[in-house]
Design a protein around this motif. Structure first.
Motif, short mmCIF file in Angstrom:
data_model
loop_
_atom_site.label_atom_id
_atom_site.label_comp_id
_atom_site.label_asym_id
_atom_site.label_seq_id
_atom_site.Cartn_x
_atom_site.Cartn_y
_atom_site.Cartn_z
N UNK A 104 11.31 20.79 97.95
CA UNK A 104 12.32 20.67 96.88
C UNK A 104 13.30 21.84 96.99
N UNK A 105 14.56 21.52 97.21
CA UNK A 105 15.62 22.53 97.30
C UNK A 105 15.69 23.29 95.97
N UNK A 106 15.78 24.59 96.04
CA UNK A 106 15.98 25.38 94.83
C UNK A 106 14.98 24.97 93.73
N UNK A 107 13.67 25.05 94.00
CA UNK A 107 12.67 24.38 93.15
C UNK A 107 12.53 24.96 91.74
N UNK A 108 12.88 26.23 91.55
CA UNK A 108 12.68 26.82 90.22
C UNK A 108 13.66 26.27 89.19
N UNK A 109 14.75 25.69 89.69
CA UNK A 109 15.81 25.21 88.80
C UNK A 109 15.45 23.82 88.27
N UNK A 110 15.68 23.61 86.96
CA UNK A 110 15.57 22.25 86.42
C UNK A 110 16.92 21.59 86.64
N UNK A 111 17.00 20.71 87.63
CA UNK A 111 18.28 20.07 87.96
C UNK A 111 18.14 18.57 87.77
#
Ligand code: HEM
Ligand code: FES
Length: 779
Positions: free
Chosen positions: A361-368
């Motif tokens: 998952x790209x940039x996993x910490x972000x809720x996108x």
């Protein structure tokens, strides 16, 4: 060694035991962090993904002496375990993680407690035989029929609080509604619901928690009574004429095939399913509201554009799922992620950690909420035991979100300390306090707001609905026939991060078109694209050229990258034809920034028609080679590609002619040297007159799916409830790739290389088909 360990563990030597590093059952020493890991401790309870970041990064499979389990934290390892349910038996899934005390066992015995195998903890071949008999209640049509019931229950509860201004949503709605939905889904008679409701609480603590001795006895009492009462309700249902509901399906199958759907299964399931369907959904909903309300801008986006609700719910299941870990037991000595686990090894797969694995998952910490592969999360498990009720759970979460965003868009999260029931596997806040000003309720001004619901199709979210709004900040001519457009966030926020080779999809009315990003990757506030006016196009580019002006709002999907730059090569050949310069310019910028060796070959009709010439000359002067047709300059591919180079990668974008010539001209280069970006694939539409039907067998989930001549494999898989991610749906991006175990493939994509095609072990499910009558897929 083994004897020695046992002695130390039993306190054999009071002086040395404390200094000896603990040893795992495979004989390896346990690292200090693994030794310290305690899933009942604060950090894991608060945020399991964060608590295991160290493990994801450094020690993805470790033995936890405190728990007596092997803990696995990376996405690929966990998925591989889910895939192989013979080596990794699910029989342990509902075992008490803290063994019951003698006193508790005595209580359970008094109630003749006999909870045993259901579905989720049943081994093959019994499990699949049973699961197959019981799937009918979960078809999209069958689930669709429950939507009005879910809607009614949510509304009744919301009506009760809408004028109040403050509420604990867990207590008022999120706990009650999924339980009532579950009971209706099962067909439990109304008069018995109240009673069953009271029993369903103690389960989580009992199975996945660490109850104290007193709690154990108390919980055993509750569980024993629940067991007895669910038996009585079951008996009553068995005596009644066939009613509606999944429990009645099971009763019927039990009559027809008592060896497949056994008596003990019926009774065990009656109890287990209430937990499976209830707490999972209640906690997932509470997590989703917590995450979304703590990001007011995201909440506002959902209120403005409810079409995003299914995608947002899915992303919340990835980011903050309600099931955070699941268990298996090794039936033989086996390796996981390079670590040997002996037969009998108990395994805790921390799915919440897998959902934050940056390798997937790209940039996993972000809720996108615009994340296009959120459906790959492992919160519903995976493979043959994957949650059967996932689409009912999704439906409930979506209806909750839809009702609240419409009726209480001004909802706010109160400052509060969240508490969680300490356990390894289920996670969600015990209370969620929110407030709002009832005077601002939209339905006070317009009563139609209360009833103007929006429904979503059953199943994984449709990516067609995922699009973010952007405002045109600047429009300027980049060359003759090419407009350069800068887009910005309407609320002035930073734009999403992107990497060279990324593109966005512009949605203008019915027109959807991909454009590569060609601005600077470190520009935080603008996304830039360049649009060529295409006289023979579908009209979208003409519209953009004639009507687009600063201040206008556009809808946009992405950014996403299917043309990723591998930054490890020694040298690069970048080749662009015409408007194909757009992804290439960002790559050249990046290579320059990295100090890499590269050449940029850029061909076009004439100087005035070629975009970015000045910028290129300024930034890439030395490396730049221009070929202007009207000045008699020609890009000689034969010459450029004559000598293959091991250390060089080629990246190219431009007209199909150019890309085809490059494909033909690099046949003698090492496999995988050439990377190209196509703008569209021809022949994406199906002509049923020319296609034949075929069958696919799904090895992991043991389903058989028919693919009709007028349907794509992807559509058929989705209709059968199998979530396969997709993006372009025309064979360009690779996101719908599925592994093939058996059968001859008719490849129709532009993603796979000739060697990959020849391997016959994977296909793009959005466009490719079977050559013969059957394929076996690893799904
Ligand atoms: C299995 C999660 C809602 C019925 C599972 C599993 C997980 C899970 C992790 C084990 C998967 C595996 O071993 O691969 C969830 C979550 C839910 C949810 C997060 C809500 C957000 C529901 C609902 C129902 C349900 C609403 C029922 C109507 C089942 C059943 C199984 C299962 C029957 C066993 C399937 C099998 O072993 O073949 N669920 N669940 N679940 N779930 Fe759910
Ligand atoms: Fe893009 Fe299939 S969805 S290749």
């Amino acid at each position: 060694n083994a004897t020695h360990r046992t002695q130390a563990g039993a306190g054999g030597c009071p002086f040395h035991a404390a200094q000896e590093p603990p040893t795992a059952p495979n004989g390896c020493p346990v690292s200090p962090r693994a030794a310290a890991f305690d899933p009942f401790d604060g950090p894991y309870q608060l945020d399991p993904a964060e608590a295991l970041r160290w493990s994801r990064e450094q020690e993805p499979v470790f033995y936890s002496p405190k728990l007596g389990y092997w803990v696995v934290s990376r996405y690929d390892d966990i998925k591989a375990i889910f895939r192989d349910n013979l080596t990794f038996s699910p029989s342990i899934a509902l075992e008490k993680i803290t063994p019951a005390s003698d006193a508790a066992l005595a209580v359970l015995q008094r109630y003749d407690y006999g909870m045993n195998r259901t579905l989720v903890n049943e081994d093959e071949p019994a499990h699949m035989a049973r699961r197959r008999e019981l799937l009918e209640a979960f078809t999209p049509e069958a689930l669709e029929a429950h939507a009005p019931m879910v809607r009614r229950l949510v509304r009744e509860k919301l009506d009760a609080i809408v004028d109040r201004g403050r509420a604990d949503l867990v207590a008022e709605l999120f706990w009650e509604v999924p339980l009532t939905v579950a009971l209706h889904f099962l067909g439990v008679p109304e008069e018995d619901m109240e009673q069953l409701r009271r029993f369903s609480v103690a389960h989580t603590l009992n199975t996945w928690g660490r109850p104290s001795p007193e709690q154990q006895v108390e919980v055993a009492e509750g569980v024993g009574r629940f067991w007895q009462y669910s038996g009585q309700v079951l008996k009553k249902m068995q005596e009644q004429p066939r009613g509606h509901g999944w429990m009645y399906d099971m009763i019927e199958k039990n009559r027809q095939k008592p060896d497949v759907v056994t008596d003990n299964y019926l009774h065990s399931m009656m109890m287990a399913i209430i937990v499976a369907a209830h707490e999972t959904t209640a906690l997932a909903t509470a997590n989703a509201f917590r995450q979304l309300l703590s990001r007011p801008a995201v909440w506002a986006e959902l209120c403005d554009n409810p079409a995003l609700i299914p995608a947002a719910a899915e992303e919340c299941l990835r980011h903050s799922g309600s099931v955070v870990a699941w268990r298996r037991i090794a039936t033989r000595d086996v390796e996981v992620g390079g670590v040997s686990i002996p037969e009998g090894g108990k395994i805790l797969m921390v799915t919440a950690s897998a959902n934050y694995d940056p390798a997937h998952f790209e940039n996993p910490d972000e809720l996108d909420i615009y994340r296009d592969n959120a459906v790959d999360h492992l919160t519903f498990g995976y493979g043959s035991h994957q949650c059967m009720g996932k689409n009912l759970g999704r439906m409930e979460m979506r209806i909750f979100l839809e009702e609240f965003t419409r009726r209480l868009p001004h909802l706010e999260l109160e400052e509060q300390e969240f508490t969680f029931l300490p356990n390894t596997s289920f996670r969600g806040p015990e209370a969620l306090w929110v407030c709002w000003d009832p005077a601002q309720n939209p339905e006070r001004r317009d009563s139609a707001v209360r009833d103007s619901q929006r429904d979503f199709p059953v199943g994984a979210p449709s990516r067609q609905d995922i699009a973010r709004e952007m405002v045109v900040a600047k429009v300027q001519a980049a060359s003759q026939g090419v407009l350069q457009i800068a887009l910005e966030d309407p609320r002035g926020r930073r734009v999403p991060e992107w990497s060279p080779g990324s593109h966005v999809e512009l949605v203008v009315g019915d027109y959807v078109r991909k454009y590569s990003l060609c601005g600077e990757t470190d520009d935080p506030y603008w996304l830039q694209i360049a649009v060529l006016r295409e006289p023979e196009g579908r009209g979208g580019s003409a519209w953009i050229h004639e009507h687009l002006e600063p201040g206008m709002t556009l809808r946009l999907r992405g950014p996403k990258n299917h043309f990723r730059l591998d930054e490890t090569a020694e040298h690069y050949l970048l080749i662009a034809g015409g408007i194909g310069i757009t992804p290439i310019i960002a790559m050249a910028d990046r290579l320059k920034q990295l100090g890499r060796s590269y050449e940029l070959h850029y061909a076009g009709r004439s100087r005035s028609s070629m975009a970015f010439i000045e910028r290129l000359a300024r930034d890439h002067g030395e490396a730049l080679h221009l070929y202007r047709k009207d000045e008699g300059e020609r890009l000689d591919l034969a010459d450029l590609l004559a000598a293959p180079r091991e250390d060089t990668l080629l990246y190219a974008c431009g007209p199909e002619r150019l890309l085809a010539a490059l494909g033909a001209g690099t046949g003698h280069w090492p496999e995988g040297s050439l990377h190209v970006e196509h703008f569209s694939a021809e022949g994406a539409l199906l002509d049923p007159a020319k296609e034949h039907a075929f069958e696919v067998e799904l090895a992991d989930s043991e389903l058989v799916v028919e693919v009709a001549p007028d349907r794509t494999l992807l559509q058929a898989l989705r209709a059968a409830g199998v979530d396969v991610p997709s993006d372009c749906e025309e064979g360009l991006c690779g996101s719908c790739q599925v592994d093939v175990v058996e059968g001859e493939i008719d490849h129709r994509d532009k993603v796979l290389t000739a060697a990959e095609r020849a391997g016959q072990d994977r296909l793009m499910s959005c466009c490719s088909r079977a050559k013969g009558k059957k394929l076996v897929l690893a799904l």
